[in-house]
Design a protein around this motif. Structure first.
Motif, PDB file in Angstrom:
ATOM      1  N   LEU A  19       0.821  -1.209   0.000  1.00  0.00           N
ATOM      2  CA  LEU A  19       0.000   0.000   0.000  1.00  0.00           C
ATOM      3  C   LEU A  19       0.858   1.263   0.000  1.00  0.00           C
ATOM      4  CD1 LEU A  19      -2.732  -0.999   2.613  1.00  0.00           C
ATOM      5  CD2 LEU A  19      -3.027  -0.786   0.133  1.00  0.00           C
ATOM      6  N   ASP A  20       2.039   1.180   0.621  1.00  0.00           N
ATOM      7  CA  ASP A  20       2.896   2.353   0.720  1.00  0.00           C
ATOM      8  C   ASP A  20       3.603   2.676  -0.591  1.00  0.00           C
ATOM      9  OD1 ASP A  20       4.161  -0.049   1.066  1.00  0.00           O
ATOM     10  OD2 ASP A  20       5.571   0.634   2.586  1.00  0.00           O
ATOM     11  N   ALA A  21       3.390   1.855  -1.634  1.00  0.00           N
ATOM     12  CA  ALA A  21       3.968   2.148  -2.944  1.00  0.00           C
ATOM     13  C   ALA A  21       3.046   3.021  -3.795  1.00  0.00           C
ATOM     14  CB  ALA A  21       4.274   0.856  -3.682  1.00  0.00           C
ATOM     15  N   ALA A  22       1.810   3.176  -3.356  1.00  0.00           N
ATOM     16  CA  ALA A  22       0.844   3.971  -4.115  1.00  0.00           C
ATOM     17  C   ALA A  22       1.208   5.457  -4.095  1.00  0.00           C
ATOM     18  CB  ALA A  22      -0.559   3.768  -3.544  1.00  0.00           C
ATOM     19  N   PRO A  23       1.043   6.155  -5.190  1.00  0.00           N
ATOM     20  CA  PRO A  23       1.393   7.582  -5.260  1.00  0.00           C
ATOM     21  C   PRO A  23       0.639   8.439  -4.251  1.00  0.00           C
ATOM     22  CG  PRO A  23       1.007   6.678  -7.458  1.00  0.00           C
ATOM     23  CD  PRO A  23       0.559   5.641  -6.487  1.00  0.00           C
ATOM     24  N   ASP A  24      -0.553   8.034  -3.900  1.00  0.00           N
ATOM     25  CA  ASP A  24      -1.370   8.831  -2.984  1.00  0.00           C
ATOM     26  C   ASP A  24      -1.274   8.354  -1.532  1.00  0.00           C
ATOM     27  OD1 ASP A  24      -2.607   6.434  -3.448  1.00  0.00           O
ATOM     28  OD2 ASP A  24      -4.634   7.263  -3.630  1.00  0.00           O
ATOM     29  N   PHE A  25      -0.301   7.467  -1.240  1.00  0.00           N
ATOM     30  CA  PHE A  25      -0.161   6.955   0.121  1.00  0.00           C
ATOM     31  C   PHE A  25       0.341   8.047   1.055  1.00  0.00           C
ATOM     32  CE2 PHE A  25       2.648   5.079   3.403  1.00  0.00           C
ATOM     33  CZ  PHE A  25       1.691   4.370   4.114  1.00  0.00           C
ATOM     34  N   ILE A  26      -0.355   8.228   2.160  1.00  0.00           N
ATOM     35  CA  ILE A  26       0.045   9.199   3.180  1.00  0.00           C
ATOM     36  C   ILE A  26       0.316   8.432   4.471  1.00  0.00           C
ATOM     37  CG2 ILE A  26      -0.634  11.228   4.506  1.00  0.00           C
ATOM     38  CD1 ILE A  26      -2.514  11.974   2.230  1.00  0.00           C
ATOM     39  N   PRO A  27       1.570   8.321   4.857  1.00  0.00           N
ATOM     40  CA  PRO A  27       1.892   7.531   6.058  1.00  0.00           C
ATOM     41  C   PRO A  27       1.375   8.192   7.325  1.00  0.00           C
ATOM     42  CG  PRO A  27       3.830   8.711   5.282  1.00  0.00           C
ATOM     43  CD  PRO A  27       2.766   8.919   4.244  1.00  0.00           C
ATOM     44  N   ASP A  28       0.839   7.369   8.225  1.00  0.00           N
ATOM     45  CA  ASP A  28       0.415   7.896   9.523  1.00  0.00           C
ATOM     46  C   ASP A  28       1.591   7.811  10.491  1.00  0.00           C
ATOM     47  OD1 ASP A  28       0.580   5.228  10.230  1.00  0.00           O
ATOM     48  OD2 ASP A  28      -1.578   4.900  10.168  1.00  0.00           O
ATOM     49  N   ALA A  29       1.369   8.262  11.701  1.00  0.00           N
ATOM     50  CA  ALA A  29       2.449   8.321  12.685  1.00  0.00           C
ATOM     51  C   ALA A  29       2.966   6.937  13.038  1.00  0.00           C
ATOM     52  CB  ALA A  29       1.964   9.045  13.938  1.00  0.00           C
ATOM     53  N   GLU A  30       2.056   5.970  13.116  1.00  0.00           N
ATOM     54  CA  GLU A  30       2.461   4.610  13.479  1.00  0.00           C
ATOM     55  C   GLU A  30       3.355   4.004  12.406  1.00  0.00           C
ATOM     56  OE1 GLU A  30      -0.570   5.790  13.642  1.00  0.00           O
ATOM     57  OE2 GLU A  30      -1.025   5.723  15.800  1.00  0.00           O
ATOM     58  N   TYR A  31       2.988   4.198  11.143  1.00  0.00           N
ATOM     59  CA  TYR A  31       3.792   3.678  10.034  1.00  0.00           C
ATOM     60  C   TYR A  31       5.172   4.326  10.029  1.00  0.00           C
ATOM     61  CZ  TYR A  31       5.428   2.850   5.272  1.00  0.00           C
ATOM     62  OH  TYR A  31       6.191   2.503   4.173  1.00  0.00           O
ATOM     63  N   LEU A  34       7.378   3.032  12.880  1.00  0.00           N
ATOM     64  CA  LEU A  34       7.849   1.667  12.657  1.00  0.00           C
ATOM     65  C   LEU A  34       8.911   1.632  11.558  1.00  0.00           C
ATOM     66  CD1 LEU A  34       7.647  -1.297  13.379  1.00  0.00           C
ATOM     67  CD2 LEU A  34       5.735  -1.505  11.762  1.00  0.00           C
ATOM     68  N   LEU A  35       8.700   2.413  10.520  1.00  0.00           N
ATOM     69  CA  LEU A  35       9.659   2.453   9.418  1.00  0.00           C
ATOM     70  C   LEU A  35      11.006   3.002   9.885  1.00  0.00           C
ATOM     71  CD1 LEU A  35      10.170   1.982   6.397  1.00  0.00           C
ATOM     72  CD2 LEU A  35       9.406   4.345   5.995  1.00  0.00           C
ATOM     73  N   GLN A  36      10.975   4.028  10.686  1.00  0.00           N
ATOM     74  CA  GLN A  36      12.221   4.619  11.182  1.00  0.00           C
ATOM     75  C   GLN A  36      12.969   3.634  12.070  1.00  0.00           C
ATOM     76  OE1 GLN A  36      10.829   8.222  13.081  1.00  0.00           O
ATOM     77  NE2 GLN A  36      10.915   9.412  11.174  1.00  0.00           N
ATOM     78  N   ARG A  37      12.248   2.897  12.887  1.00  0.00           N
ATOM     79  CA  ARG A  37      12.893   1.907  13.745  1.00  0.00           C
ATOM     80  C   ARG A  37      13.461   0.748  12.931  1.00  0.00           C
ATOM     81  NH1 ARG A  37       9.239  -0.467  17.345  1.00  0.00           N
ATOM     82  NH2 ARG A  37       7.415   0.547  16.453  1.00  0.00           N
ATOM     83  N   CYS A  38      12.757   0.363  11.874  1.00  0.00           N
ATOM     84  CA  CYS A  38      13.248  -0.702  10.990  1.00  0.00           C
ATOM     85  C   CYS A  38      14.506  -0.264  10.251  1.00  0.00           C
ATOM     86  CB  CYS A  38      12.171  -1.099   9.986  1.00  0.00           C
ATOM     87  SG  CYS A  38      10.861  -2.120  10.671  1.00  0.00           S
ATOM     88  N   ASP A  39      14.494   0.968   9.749  1.00  0.00           N
ATOM     89  CA  ASP A  39      15.656   1.469   9.024  1.00  0.00           C
ATOM     90  C   ASP A  39      16.871   1.575   9.941  1.00  0.00           C
ATOM     91  OD1 ASP A  39      14.199   1.619   6.722  1.00  0.00           O
ATOM     92  OD2 ASP A  39      13.841   3.784   6.814  1.00  0.00           O
ATOM     93  N   ALA A  40      16.653   1.988  11.179  1.00  0.00           N
ATOM     94  CA  ALA A  40      17.748   2.087  12.144  1.00  0.00           C
ATOM     95  C   ALA A  40      18.286   0.694  12.481  1.00  0.00           C
ATOM     96  CB  ALA A  40      17.283   2.800  13.406  1.00  0.00           C
TER      97      ALA A  40
END
Length: 234
Positions: A19-31, A34-40
């Protein structure tokens, strides 16, 4: 639209956009969190071009990021942003399980070997039969990667995904594998001239009975002949 039946946790080489690959995807705070913690975590685990570990270091990574891994596992079906952490940690965890489980199994197999007189062929064949699955499991991790350039150094590659373990932590696994293959090779050499008649004549009272299927497979393979299981023979 995302395919809710697709599970990217099964095979990393089968991929569909999240879903996060869609052009209109707007990430919420939870996403985003989690993404920042995964990248770290990904950056922390991927400390260099080669993933070299001591067993204690491998265990520390598993302990530190297992909870994050399970958190990501719940979201992976929907989002692709967490993929690289998920698959990297999964490779590390798989390597840790191999080292922990098969390391102990190798230890117990060596201990079992020391308790019997292996100059008696029946004891030896029973031992080989008992630990055949362990030998195959170890071979799957070690010999598949035996041509890696890193293996001549202090670390040995145990995973096709690039996990390397210090050779000191592989001592028992190497010791078992060497012992097993040396004995098996000796039996092969001893019984290379076996015939089909000898093969079928083995009973439970014979020393080679419990290894005959696998032994004969390797004999035929060494002669470049075809082999099929006993139950397929007419």
């Amino acid at each position: 639209m995302i395919d809710l039946t697709f599970d990217r946790t099964i095979d990393p080489f089968e991929w569909l956009p999240g879903l996060d690959a869609a052009p209109d995807f707007i990430p919420d705070a939870e996403y985003t969190d989690l993404l920042q913690r995964c990248d770290a975590a990904y950056a922390d685990i991927l400390s260099g071009e080669v993933l070299n570990y001591r067993m204690v270091e491998l265990k520390a990574v598993v302990n530190q990021y297992t909870e994050l891994f399970h958190e990501v596992e719940k979201e992976l079906k929907y989002y692709e942003g967490f993929d690289r952490f998920f698959y990297l940690f999964d490779a590390v965890f798989t390597a840790y399980l191999f080292m922990d489980q098969e390391g102990w199994n190798a230890f117990f197999a060596l201990d079992d070997y020391s308790k019997f007189d292996m100059s008696e062929e029946r004891n030896l064949t029973n031992w080989l039969f008992s630990y055949q699955a362990l030998n195959e499991k170890i071979a799957e991790h070690l010999f598949y990667n035996s041509d890696c350039d890193c293996n001549s150094q202090e670390y040995y590659r145990i995973s096709h995904l690039g996990i390397h373990i210090h050779k000191e932590d592989l001592t028992k696994i190497f010791e078992f594998s060497t012992l097993y293959t040396e004995h098996y090779a000796q039996l092969l050499k001893q019984y290379m001239d076996i015939t089909w008649e000898d093969f079928f004549s083995y009973t439970e009272e014979d020393q080679m009975y419990y290894l005959r299927d696998n032994l004969f497979y390797y004999i035929l393979k060494s002669r470049n002949k075809n082999w099929s299981p006993i139950f397929d023979l007419s």
